[in-house]
Design an enzyme around this catalytic site. Structure first.
Site, PDB file in Angstrom:
ATOM      1  N   GLY A 196      27.879  40.627  43.586  1.00  0.00           N
ATOM      2  CA  GLY A 196      27.762  39.357  44.701  1.00  0.00           C
ATOM      3  C   GLY A 196      26.868  38.376  44.694  1.00  0.00           C
ATOM      4  O   GLY A 196      26.574  37.858  45.515  1.00  0.00           O
ATOM      5  N   GLY A 205      26.195  36.060  42.516  1.00  0.00           N
ATOM      6  CA  GLY A 205      26.479  34.475  42.100  1.00  0.00           C
ATOM      7  C   GLY A 205      26.497  34.611  40.489  1.00  0.00           C
ATOM      8  O   GLY A 205      26.392  33.394  39.920  1.00  0.00           O
ATOM      9  N   LYS A 206      26.581  35.638  39.619  1.00  0.00           N
ATOM     10  CA  LYS A 206      26.389  35.566  38.129  1.00  0.00           C
ATOM     11  C   LYS A 206      27.277  34.815  37.533  1.00  0.00           C
ATOM     12  O   LYS A 206      27.189  34.069  36.653  1.00  0.00           O
ATOM     13  CB  LYS A 206      26.513  37.031  37.538  1.00  0.00           C
ATOM     14  CG  LYS A 206      25.414  37.987  38.199  1.00  0.00           C
ATOM     15  CD  LYS A 206      25.406  39.582  37.413  1.00  0.00           C
ATOM     16  CE  LYS A 206      26.888  40.119  37.644  1.00  0.00           C
ATOM     17  NZ  LYS A 206      26.808  40.606  38.966  1.00  0.00           N
ATOM     18  N   THR A 207      28.769  34.970  38.073  1.00  0.00           N
ATOM     19  CA  THR A 207      29.888  34.196  37.392  1.00  0.00           C
ATOM     20  C   THR A 207      29.577  32.669  37.384  1.00  0.00           C
ATOM     21  O   THR A 207      29.704  31.998  36.907  1.00  0.00           O
ATOM     22  CB  THR A 207      31.229  34.660  37.851  1.00  0.00           C
ATOM     23  OG1 THR A 207      31.247  36.164  37.386  1.00  0.00           O
ATOM     24  CG2 THR A 207      32.377  33.955  37.224  1.00  0.00           C
ATOM     25  N   SER A 208      29.233  32.381  38.956  1.00  0.00           N
ATOM     26  CA  SER A 208      29.334  30.946  39.292  1.00  0.00           C
ATOM     27  C   SER A 208      28.209  30.275  38.612  1.00  0.00           C
ATOM     28  O   SER A 208      28.055  29.144  37.908  1.00  0.00           O
ATOM     29  CB  SER A 208      28.765  30.808  40.869  1.00  0.00           C
ATOM     30  OG  SER A 208      29.974  31.210  41.639  1.00  0.00           O
ATOM     31  N   ASP A 244      32.901  42.018  32.209  1.00  0.00           N
ATOM     32  CA  ASP A 244      33.376  42.794  33.447  1.00  0.00           C
ATOM     33  C   ASP A 244      34.576  43.104  33.402  1.00  0.00           C
ATOM     34  O   ASP A 244      35.494  42.442  33.424  1.00  0.00           O
ATOM     35  CB  ASP A 244      32.871  41.774  34.700  1.00  0.00           C
ATOM     36  CG  ASP A 244      33.089  42.651  36.025  1.00  0.00           C
ATOM     37  OD1 ASP A 244      33.532  43.784  36.055  1.00  0.00           O
ATOM     38  OD2 ASP A 244      32.652  41.996  37.050  1.00  0.00           O
ATOM     39  N   THR A 261      36.842  34.373  45.811  1.00  0.00           N
ATOM     40  CA  THR A 261      36.761  35.302  44.775  1.00  0.00           C
ATOM     41  C   THR A 261      36.757  36.877  45.193  1.00  0.00           C
ATOM     42  O   THR A 261      37.717  37.749  44.869  1.00  0.00           O
ATOM     43  CB  THR A 261      35.848  35.175  43.702  1.00  0.00           C
ATOM     44  OG1 THR A 261      35.720  33.975  43.454  1.00  0.00           O
ATOM     45  CG2 THR A 261      35.352  36.369  42.692  1.00  0.00           C
TER      46      THR A 261
END
Length: 583
Positions: free
Chosen positions: A18, A20-23, A45, A502
């Site tokens: 949560g 914000g790694k993907t963003s 993931d 998300t």
């Protein structure tokens, strides 16, 4: 707004769920592609949301991202990788061995360990074999939450050592000859991970004490693996110069305090700070906004929070569960949505009602003890510690099977138990044992982030098929695990989410996976709602307005029961803080 300065070919974005790694990995990849680079983003993931953030359906091969020339992405699909691995191991024997023998081999390769090594093989090809990504200037790995990622990053060394020291002809994954072929690839993966000229690990965190603590733990463990080239990103920093709004003031003060108490070694890393954004970061347009130096302007009507019917609080759900008198309560969902907080508050509420309660976790990166932070009569806090469980399982197997083996056989058994697969089996058995404890009272389980939890449930199904097929000698806790998880009176699954795109969409997929496994969720919990907090701060109020469609999606379309937890000015930590959730 500055994103991390990228100089190496390989980048790993890792951190607590949560944060914000993907963003951030997508925004970084987009900046590089816009600058004329060829970039591949890879999600490791099992519950990847890369598709949603980039707005395109991804597979296991690089897919071009429309609207971003030079940007490509793929998902490592653990189940697809495992299926391909199984077929590769079994195919040579089709037509040679009887059908029953083939079926037995396929069953052997149906466990979580096979899923792990197959997904790891795909990861190793992308990192350890430069030819696999030769067309790209940069390869960005968007990883699973920390506990799962550290497991992934230690596997190259673990499997390399296991293959090097093994003298037997087989392992739990089949003939060692097949694994031996991978030895050079694993060795190259280890070398590339620890090369500061080739790889940068970006530790993503929020300005929160738990997130910073997790980032520092990761920094220590990565350093032990020989990884030195690390960069710290503090995401979502909120600051208000006035003290007119209690929620805004609390959010600002908490961030300042957490940063002031940041571990010294973490603070010494080169770093980047990204401010709080009031909108989501889904789609290329939103990702490009992350690279602007200014925060997007707040609309004039930001204070006008739209009227919406809000769901109930957590207390009625706890009262309904308490009537049963025993069983298992499991909090599930995406990393970072507050599963630990919700689990700890439910455990505390049940203990205060006089029930005997065990609060535990399957997440290797969880902190249930620090969430409670105090002694409560009737409440026992434990955790499933992989190292402890491996030692216990190894001892049991050697004591039971070792009696009938000669010195050579015993040596081969002990060698096989040193396989990284042993950890998966040991943790699974501990999970089954913990669920079994619900017969005597309440067990509240804070589970690992979605992908890891689904693999655990897949393992339950695989073990259940094996029990039904062989009627073998397995502990009662393992034999009864799946029936207990499917028993709505014994197991209450709470899907925890945030009122954002998300987390809600991932939770919806999780509900589908649970349904296919025959497990019906008891309720949904929407956590940390700024809409429900009553904030009048313009930026936070804009964020609250953004939550409305996601709250409505859960209440009107997904949940049979639901609860909404507001964003509290007092942090929900410790006995007083947690009591806010059910008072």
């Amino acid at each position: 707004m500055a994103l991390p300065n990228v100089e190496t070919r390989y980048l790993f974005f890792t951190g607590k769920g949560g944060v914000g790694k993907t963003s951030l990995s997508c925004a970084t990849g987009l900046v590089l592609a816009d600058a004329g680079k060829q970039v591949l983003i890879v999600s490791t993931d099992p519950a990847s949301n890369l598709d949603e953030v980039l707005g395109v359906t991804l597979g296991q091969t690089p897919t071009a991202i429309p609207g971003a020339t030079g940007l490509y992405a793929l998902n490592i699909d653990p189940e697809a990788a495992a299926q391909a691995y199984r077929e590769r191991m079994v195919a040579p024997y089709r037509g040679v061995l009887p059908p029953a023998a083939i079926q037995s081999m396929e069953e052997q390769f149906s466990g979580a360990c096979t899923v792990e090594i197959a997904a790891f093989d795909e990861f190793s090809k992308l990192l350890g074999d430069p030819a696999a990504t030769a067309q790209f200037d940069h390869v960005i790995f968007d990883t699973a939450p920390t506990g799962h990622t550290l497991r992934l990053l230690t596997l190259p060394s673990a499997w390399d050592e296991f293959i090097s020291t093994s003298t037997g002809g087989a392992s739990c994954l089949g003939p060692l000859a097949g694994l031996e072929k991978q030895k050079a690839l694993y060795a190259a993966t280890v070398a590339r991970l620890s090369s500061p000229m080739e790889t940068t690990v970006i530790l993503v965190t929020r300005p929160e004490a738990a997130s910073l603590k997790e980032a520092n733990r990761t920094r220590n463990e990565l350093a032990d693996l020989g990884v030195r080239n690390m960069h710290l990103v503090i995401n979502g920093l909120f600051f208000t110069p006035n003290h007119e709004d209690a929620i805004a003031d609390a959010m600002s003060s908490r961030a300042a305090q957490a940063l002031a108490q940041m571990p010294e070694a973490l603070a010494e890393l080169p770093g980047t700070t990204i401010p709080f954004l009031p909108r989501g970061t889904v789609g290329l347009e939103s990702l490009r906004l992350m690279t602007h130096a200014e925060i997007p302007a707040v609309p004039e009507n930001a204070n006008g929070i739209p009227h919406t019917e809000l769901p109930s609080e957590l207390k009625p759900l706890i009262e309904e569960i308490a009537k049963v008198g025993h069983g298992v309560i499991m909090t599930m969902g995406k990393g970072g949505v507050g599963k630990t907080t919700v689990a700890a508050s439910i455990a505390l509420a049940l203990a205060k009602r006089g029930s005997r309660v065990i609060l535990s976790t399957t997440d290797p990166a969880a902190h249930v003890a620090s969430a409670i932070n105090g002694a409560v009569p009737g409440l026992t806090v434990t955790r499933i510690d992989p190292e402890v469980e491996v030692a216990k399982y190894t001892r049991e197997v050697v004591e039971k099977a070792g009696k009938s083996l000669d010195a050579s056989g015993l040596a081969m058994l002990e060698e096989d138990l040193r396989s990284p697969c042993t950890e998966e089996i040991a943790v699974f058995r501990a999970f089954a044992r913990t669920v079994h404890s619900g017969k005597e009272g309440f067990v509240v389980l804070d589970t690992a982030p979605t992908g890891h939890t689904i693999l655990l449930l897949d393992a339950a199904e695989a073990y259940h098929r094996e029990v039904m097929r062989t009627q073998g000698d397995m502990p009662e806790s393992v034999r009864e695990l799946l029936p207990r998880l499917r028993d709505k009176d014994y197991t209450h699954v709470l899907i925890v989410t945030l009122p954002e795109a998300t987390p809600v969409h991932e939770a919806e997929r999780l509900q589908g996976d649970l349904t296919r496994a025959g497990i019906k969720p008891f309720a949904w919990v929407i956590n940390q709602s700024l809409l429900a907090s009553g904030t009048k701060d313009p930026l936070l109020a804009q964020r609250g307005a953004y939550e409305v469609p996601f709250i409505r999606r859960v209440v009107d379309g997904l949940a049979t029961r639901s609860a909404l937890i507001l964003w509290f000015a007092e942090a929900p930590v410790g006995l007083a803080g947690l009591s806010q959730l059910f008072s």
